[in-house]
Scaffold this motif. Structure first.
Motif, PDB file in Angstrom:
ATOM      1  N   ASP A  36      18.156 -10.129 -15.957  1.00  9.67           N
ATOM      2  CA  ASP A  36      18.417  -9.442 -14.684  1.00  9.67           C
ATOM      3  C   ASP A  36      19.234  -8.196 -14.989  1.00  9.67           C
ATOM      4  N   TYR A  37      18.741  -7.069 -14.532  1.00 13.60           N
ATOM      5  CA  TYR A  37      19.430  -5.809 -14.787  1.00 13.60           C
ATOM      6  C   TYR A  37      19.447  -5.044 -13.468  1.00 13.60           C
ATOM      7  N   CYS A  38      20.602  -4.971 -12.842  1.00 17.53           N
ATOM      8  CA  CYS A  38      20.721  -4.326 -11.531  1.00 17.53           C
ATOM      9  C   CYS A  38      19.739  -4.956 -10.543  1.00 17.53           C
ATOM     10  N   GLY A  39      19.594  -6.241 -10.611  1.00 17.67           N
ATOM     11  CA  GLY A  39      18.694  -6.927  -9.685  1.00 17.67           C
ATOM     12  C   GLY A  39      17.231  -6.812 -10.067  1.00 17.67           C
ATOM     13  N   LEU A  40      16.931  -6.149 -11.170  1.00 14.73           N
ATOM     14  CA  LEU A  40      15.539  -5.943 -11.606  1.00 14.73           C
ATOM     15  C   LEU A  40      15.215  -6.902 -12.748  1.00 14.73           C
ATOM     16  N   GLU A  41      14.079  -7.575 -12.624  1.00 16.91           N
ATOM     17  CA  GLU A  41      13.651  -8.485 -13.690  1.00 16.91           C
ATOM     18  C   GLU A  41      13.029  -7.680 -14.820  1.00 16.91           C
ATOM     19  N   HIS A  42      13.472  -7.932 -16.029  1.00 19.86           N
ATOM     20  CA  HIS A  42      12.841  -7.262 -17.161  1.00 19.86           C
ATOM     21  C   HIS A  42      12.724  -8.258 -18.317  1.00 19.86           C
ATOM     22  N   PRO A  43      11.647  -8.166 -19.102  1.00 17.80           N
ATOM     23  CA  PRO A  43      11.418  -9.186 -20.118  1.00 17.80           C
ATOM     24  C   PRO A  43      12.395  -9.053 -21.285  1.00 17.80           C
ATOM     25  N   THR A  96      11.031  -6.742  -8.712  1.00 16.51           N
ATOM     26  CA  THR A  96      10.055  -6.944  -9.783  1.00 16.51           C
ATOM     27  C   THR A  96       9.112  -5.749  -9.822  1.00 16.51           C
ATOM     28  N   THR A  97       8.552  -5.515 -10.971  1.00 15.76           N
ATOM     29  CA  THR A  97       7.596  -4.413 -11.114  1.00 15.76           C
ATOM     30  C   THR A  97       6.182  -4.992 -10.999  1.00 15.76           C
ATOM     31  N   PRO A  98       5.171  -4.141 -10.876  1.00 14.54           N
ATOM     32  CA  PRO A  98       3.809  -4.656 -10.674  1.00 14.54           C
ATOM     33  C   PRO A  98       3.317  -5.564 -11.809  1.00 14.54           C
ATOM     34  N   VAL A  99       3.863  -5.422 -13.024  1.00 11.55           N
ATOM     35  CA  VAL A  99       3.357  -6.266 -14.119  1.00 11.55           C
ATOM     36  C   VAL A  99       4.135  -7.573 -14.276  1.00 11.55           C
ATOM     37  N   TYR A 100       5.013  -7.825 -13.342  1.00  8.30           N
ATOM     38  CA  TYR A 100       5.873  -9.020 -13.458  1.00  8.30           C
ATOM     39  C   TYR A 100       5.052 -10.301 -13.658  1.00  8.30           C
ATOM     40  N   GLU A 101       4.077 -10.508 -12.793  1.00  6.91           N
ATOM     41  CA  GLU A 101       3.281 -11.750 -12.915  1.00  6.91           C
ATOM     42  C   GLU A 101       2.487 -11.769 -14.217  1.00  6.91           C
ATOM     43  N   ARG A 102       1.998 -10.584 -14.618  1.00 10.87           N
ATOM     44  CA  ARG A 102       1.255 -10.517 -15.892  1.00 10.87           C
ATOM     45  C   ARG A 102       2.167 -10.984 -17.048  1.00 10.87           C
ATOM     46  N   LEU A 103       3.392 -10.499 -17.038  1.00 13.29           N
ATOM     47  CA  LEU A 103       4.326 -10.841 -18.120  1.00 13.29           C
ATOM     48  C   LEU A 103       4.751 -12.308 -18.036  1.00 13.29           C
ATOM     49  N   GLN A 104       4.886 -12.757 -16.804  1.00 21.42           N
ATOM     50  CA  GLN A 104       5.235 -14.163 -16.589  1.00 21.42           C
ATOM     51  C   GLN A 104       4.147 -15.069 -17.181  1.00 21.42           C
ATOM     52  N   VAL A 110       4.181   5.985 -15.345  1.00 24.17           N
ATOM     53  CA  VAL A 110       3.194   6.121 -14.269  1.00 24.17           C
ATOM     54  C   VAL A 110       3.861   5.808 -12.940  1.00 24.17           C
ATOM     55  N   THR A 111       3.263   6.289 -11.860  1.00 19.49           N
ATOM     56  CA  THR A 111       3.791   5.854 -10.566  1.00 19.49           C
ATOM     57  C   THR A 111       3.361   4.395 -10.384  1.00 19.49           C
ATOM     58  N   THR A 112       4.142   3.701  -9.573  1.00 17.05           N
ATOM     59  CA  THR A 112       4.091   2.233  -9.532  1.00 17.05           C
ATOM     60  C   THR A 112       2.680   1.662  -9.401  1.00 17.05           C
ATOM     61  N   GLU A 113       1.855   2.306  -8.579  1.00 17.41           N
ATOM     62  CA  GLU A 113       0.557   1.687  -8.266  1.00 17.41           C
ATOM     63  C   GLU A 113      -0.392   1.641  -9.469  1.00 17.41           C
ATOM     64  N   TYR A 114      -0.056   2.376 -10.525  1.00 14.65           N
ATOM     65  CA  TYR A 114      -0.935   2.392 -11.703  1.00 14.65           C
ATOM     66  C   TYR A 114      -0.493   1.441 -12.804  1.00 14.65           C
ATOM     67  N   GLN A 115       0.671   0.852 -12.659  1.00 20.62           N
ATOM     68  CA  GLN A 115       1.215   0.150 -13.827  1.00 20.62           C
ATOM     69  C   GLN A 115       0.369  -1.035 -14.267  1.00 20.62           C
ATOM     70  N   LEU A 135       4.032  -3.933 -27.423  1.00 15.84           N
ATOM     71  CA  LEU A 135       4.048  -3.315 -26.097  1.00 15.84           C
ATOM     72  C   LEU A 135       5.269  -3.833 -25.343  1.00 15.84           C
ATOM     73  N   LEU A 136       5.987  -2.914 -24.759  1.00 11.82           N
ATOM     74  CA  LEU A 136       7.247  -3.241 -24.084  1.00 11.82           C
ATOM     75  C   LEU A 136       7.252  -2.633 -22.691  1.00 11.82           C
ATOM     76  N   GLU A 137       7.734  -3.373 -21.712  1.00  7.46           N
ATOM     77  CA  GLU A 137       7.917  -2.755 -20.399  1.00  7.46           C
ATOM     78  C   GLU A 137       9.238  -1.994 -20.394  1.00  7.46           C
ATOM     79  N   ILE A 138       9.190  -0.740 -19.929  1.00  7.37           N
ATOM     80  CA  ILE A 138      10.409   0.084 -19.988  1.00  7.37           C
ATOM     81  C   ILE A 138      10.819   0.602 -18.610  1.00  7.37           C
ATOM     82  N   SER A 139      10.455  -0.165 -17.571  1.00  7.76           N
ATOM     83  CA  SER A 139      10.758   0.335 -16.220  1.00  7.76           C
ATOM     84  C   SER A 139      12.252   0.392 -15.942  1.00  7.76           C
ATOM     85  N   ASN A 140      13.032  -0.383 -16.687  1.00 10.76           N
ATOM     86  CA  ASN A 140      14.452  -0.500 -16.376  1.00 10.76           C
ATOM     87  C   ASN A 140      15.288   0.666 -16.915  1.00 10.76           C
TER      88      ASN A 140
END
Ligand code: FAD
Length: 803
Positions: free
Chosen positions: A435-442, A419-427, A633-638, A480-485
């Motif tokens: 599920d994309y390569c084991g990564l959760e994406h909205p 999961t990425t840092p915004v996972y709970e926010r999106l949840q 951004v690097t992960t800690e800023y997302q 706004l879209l998460e594009i980490s994947n």
């Protein structure tokens, strides 16, 4: 045993034997197969030997077709019978949905040249008299199905290979593998060492253990599998052989075995075998039978096939065989290990073994598999496919073997994993994740928690109207879209431009600019589509398909950069958010110091910018085809970035959107994507990417072939259609008809909410490019009128994204 060989194939199951044969056929004679017991002593010997062409991936289906057609030739060459029985096959549908699925399978079979026939339950009972037709609504007939003798097939491959110059050594275990500095291998065996240029891991049940010899944890797991053979059925006496059969609702397969019937089942509560370590002393062995475990399936079986309940059981077989997490084989060269190849995880050795051998041998000899093998490429898995992940996914896949996978269905095993840092926010915003390569994406957002579920269906789902609202927000205001994947690489050092210019087909952009580029193989076919973002003379940020990261890394190893140039995968180091829509500039302008006007920061700009307090890399580009920005951004800023954008965007009517809306909007723009429109069977001109190929810039991989394609125009053309669909859209792999003939296939489809039309992208012969009408697309068995669109249906001139 000889001490030197060009290739050592480890494993004499059906797969290793096929690889050996195909290597000799491709011209490599100095090849040696080493088997620890007798040939077939792993999972091969007790297999039911059934074979069929249908597969979820049409490219794997083609290789299955090849395998089945090979047996006669193999018998001729080797003089060894394969025990070939080709009575044809029947697939039974017990529900309307399954019958729809069969209609789609038949449609897909059309462009593979398969002659499949849909029949009613009554007709099914006529051609397959052992069923109780009351349980079925219809069936699909396939003339090219049957079964073979596993022993015969394996020995036929081995004999044909030996005739071609190969050697086979039995009763010799490979105990270790040692790499030499020149990329060759010392194969350590119980009977001495062999020095080999190449090693193939065809270890089947022990593929994992052979992988471990070279530090590799392959995502394979064996499952216990049971079938039984009944005593003779009086009704079969003197009759022609029964069709092979799959009863989807019963989750059962059958075929005739002498006078009786072989019945196997993929039970829901499947049990892995030796999940951590396969014992080396398991040779020509079986597992204790456990009829209780398959009792629920047998109960259904005896209802659906009453004749089977009237005779006794002659024999029960419980044996293990291996699966990869998605059920497709693992084939190809392994990144980081020179001249080390795998051909394992083959769960249907008698349908797939030939195709696997053909593809791998061509890959080894020619440097290219010669077919689109993406669906079975070992590189589709990365480090995230751990032992425990594999265990969960294989069990899920096994239990679903005969279940319908709906196009909008998300599987649940092994989740959430990444999961990425915004996972709970999106949840919290009621995101429905994929599920994309084991990564959760909205995928999409529901208005409330109660609505955050989706019916799985071939038709438009309950998510349809929510996706419509997301598209509307982007097209009219702001999304706004998460594009980490996405996959990401950073290429740095002197020579960055020269190397990138050599591996990519387009010109490397100037500093501060973005360029889209295909990546081609030597045959000039598409093996990737990249976004090159130039940060400085010696630093380029690459954005690509995440699922193909390993595949690209392997390619970059093969076309290694010169000393001083570093290629660093950084997919999860940089995570991203994208804002898109006519108000996206106003939103972002309020958060950065720099001028974002179109003159100062035009379309395809890329720069480091501080967004509020957050250091980011910002690109002016959006896959929606609208005005938009991608912010990395690097992960800690997302999280901070997300809060900032959502907070500031509230005034602008910002709405979260997900992958479904993105997919719809990119289809409205006729934008292709990897593994759908872009695959190694298409050239860049065929795919409409010719404008991103720079033939003037000097030499690059695939240039000669690309030049040829440009001049000839290529055989196919990617085109866009509006489709006269009602409540179900194309999703991919549907046949495209023209003037009553199947001429092509759909690669992607969706409802275009902004244009209020059902849409499809697909390939047709180049000769038909001038036609607009006369096309039809077959959706769930119905041919729907389709109009070819000469340009994208939404904003064809690209004025919005350039605004
Ligand atoms: C009950 C059952 C029914 C099945 N029914 C069907 C069916 O109907 N149709 C179908 O297509 N498939 C069926 N299968 C699956 C089929 O058996 C497999 O797809 C196939 O056997 C895979 O072959 P393989 O060569 O990859 O593996 P294996 O047969 O396991 O072969 C691997 C070989 O490598 C050797 N080996 C491993 N490590 C070493 C080493 N270090 N040194 C030397 N040798 C080594 C092993 O001894 C073994 O012989 C069935 C399987 C089972 C269990």
């Amino acid at each position: 045993m000889k001490s030197d060989a060009r290739v050592v194939v480890i494993g004499g199951g059906v797969v290793g034997a096929s690889v050996l044969y195909h290597l000799t056929r491709a011209g490599w004679k100095d090849v040696l197969l080493i088997e620890r017991g007798e040939l077939t002593c792993g999972s091969t010997w007790h297999a039911a030997g059934g074979m069929h062409t249908l597969n979820g991936d049409p490219n794997v289906a083609k290789l299955q077709q090849y395998t089945i057609n090979l047996y006669k030739e193999l018998e001729k060459i080797s003089g060894q019978s394969c025990g070939l029985h080709m009575p044809g096959g029947i697939m039974l549908a017990g529900t309307r949905e399954r019958f729809d699925w069969l209609k789609m399978a038949k449609a897909r079979g059309r462009y593979l040249g398969m002659e499949l026939e849909l029949i009613s339950a009554e007709e099914a009972a006529r051609v397959f008299p052992i069923i109780d037709k009351r349980h079925f609504v219809g069936a699909l007939l396939d003339p090219i199905e049957g079964h073979v003798d596993p022993y015969g097939v394996t020995h036929a491959y081995a004999k044909a290979a030996q005739i071609g110059g190969a050697q086979v050594v039995r009763h010799t275990r490979v105990t270790d593998l040692k790499a030499r500095g020149d990329g060759s291998w010392d194969v350590i065996t119980e009977a001495g060492n062999v020095h080999a240029e190449h090693v193939v891991n065809a270890g089947g049940l022990w593929a994992r253990e052979v992988g471990r010899m070279v530090g590799l944890e392959l995502p394979v797991l064996a499952m216990q599998h049971q079938y039984l053979i009944t005593e003779d059925l009086p009704a079969l006496k003197g009759q022609k052989e029964l069709l092979t059969c799959i009863d989807f609702e019963g989750e059962i397969y059958t075929r005739q075995e002498r006078g009786g019937v072989l019945l196997g089942t993929y039970e829901r509560a499947g049990v892995p075998w030796s999940p951590l370590q396969t014992p080396w002393d398991f040779t020509q062995s079986l597992l204790p039978e456990d009829l209780d475990r398959i009792a629920p399936s047998l109960e259904v079986g005896f209802q659906h096939f009453p004749a089977l309940g009237e005779v006794g059981i002659r024999k029960v077989v419980n044996g293990p065989f291996t699966f990869a997490p998605d059920g497709n084989p693992l084939v190809g060269p392994v990144r980081g290990l020179r001249n080390f190849w795998v051909a394992c995880g083959v769960m249907a050795g008698f349908s797939q073994g030939g195709g696997v051998g053909l593809a791998l041998s061509q890959w080894m000899v020619e440097g290219d598999p010669g077919a689109d093998v993406w669906a079975m490429d070992v590189a589709r898995y990365g480090d995230w496919a751990t032992l425990a992940y594999t265990n969960a996914k294989v069990r899920e896949n096994y239990s679903r073997r005969f279940r319908i996978r709906f196009p909008n269905e998300e599987l649940t095993a092994a989740r959430p994993l990444r999961t990425t840092p915004v996972y709970e926010r999106l949840q919290a915003e009621h995101a429905v994740f994929g599920d994309y390569c084991g990564l959760e994406h909205p995928l999409w957002f529901a208005p409330s928690a109660a609505e955050a579920t989706e019916d799985v269906t071939f038709h438009r789902s309950s998510a349809h109207r929510h996706v419509a609202a997301e598209c509307q927000a982007v097209r009219e205001a702001l999304g706004l879209l998460e594009i980490s994947n996405y996959g990401k690489f950073e290429v740095t050092g002197p020579g960055t431009e020269e190397w990138l210019s050599y591996v990519m087909a387009n010109r490397v952009p100037k500093v501060g600019r973005i360029a889209l580029t295909p990546m081609l193989n030597e045959r000039g076919k598409l093996i990737g589509d990249f976004t090159l973002c130039r940060l400085s003379a010696q630093r380029v940020f690459l954005i690509c398909t995440y699922a193909a990261e390993e595949y690209y890394r392997r390619w970059f190893e093969r076309h290694a950069p010169p000393p001083g140039v570093t290629v660093r995968p950084c997919a999860m180091e940089y995570v991203g958010l994208s804002v898109a829509g006519p108000r996206s500039r106003a939103l972002l302008q309020g958060l950065v110091r720099e001028d974002l006007s179109s003159a100062a920061f035009p379309f395809l700009s890329f720069r480091p910018l501080d967004v509020g307090m957050i250091p980011a890399l910002v690109g002016r580009i959006s896959f929606t085809g609208d005005l938009g920005y991608e912010i990395w951004v690097t992960t800690e800023y997302q999280r901070a970035l997300y809060d900032l954008l959502v907070g500031a965007g509230a005034e602008q009517g910002l709405k979260l959107f997900g992958g479904r809306a993105l997919n719809t909007m990119r289809i409205e723009k006729s934008f292709g994507t990897w593994a759908r429109e872009y695959r190694p069977i298409y050239g860049p001109y065929e795919a409409g990417l010719g404008r991103f190929v720079d033939l003037q810039k000097g030499e690059f991989v695939g240039r000669a072939a690309a030049l040829e394609e440009r001049d000839s125009g290529g055989a196919l053309r990617l085109v866009t259609f509006t489709v006269d669909a009602s409540d179900a859209d194309a999703t991919g792999d549907e046949p495209i008809w023209h003037d009553g003939k199947v001429v092509g296939w759909v690669t992607s489809g969706a409802y275009g909410h902004s244009v209020r039309q059902s849409l499809a992208l697909g390939y047709v012969p180049a000769a038909l490019t001038s036609e607009t009408s006369g096309f039809e697309i077959e959706i769930i068995g119905e041919r729907r009128k389709a109009l070819r669109q000469p340009v994208a249906v939404f904003d064809p001139d690209g004025t919005r994204m350039r605004a």
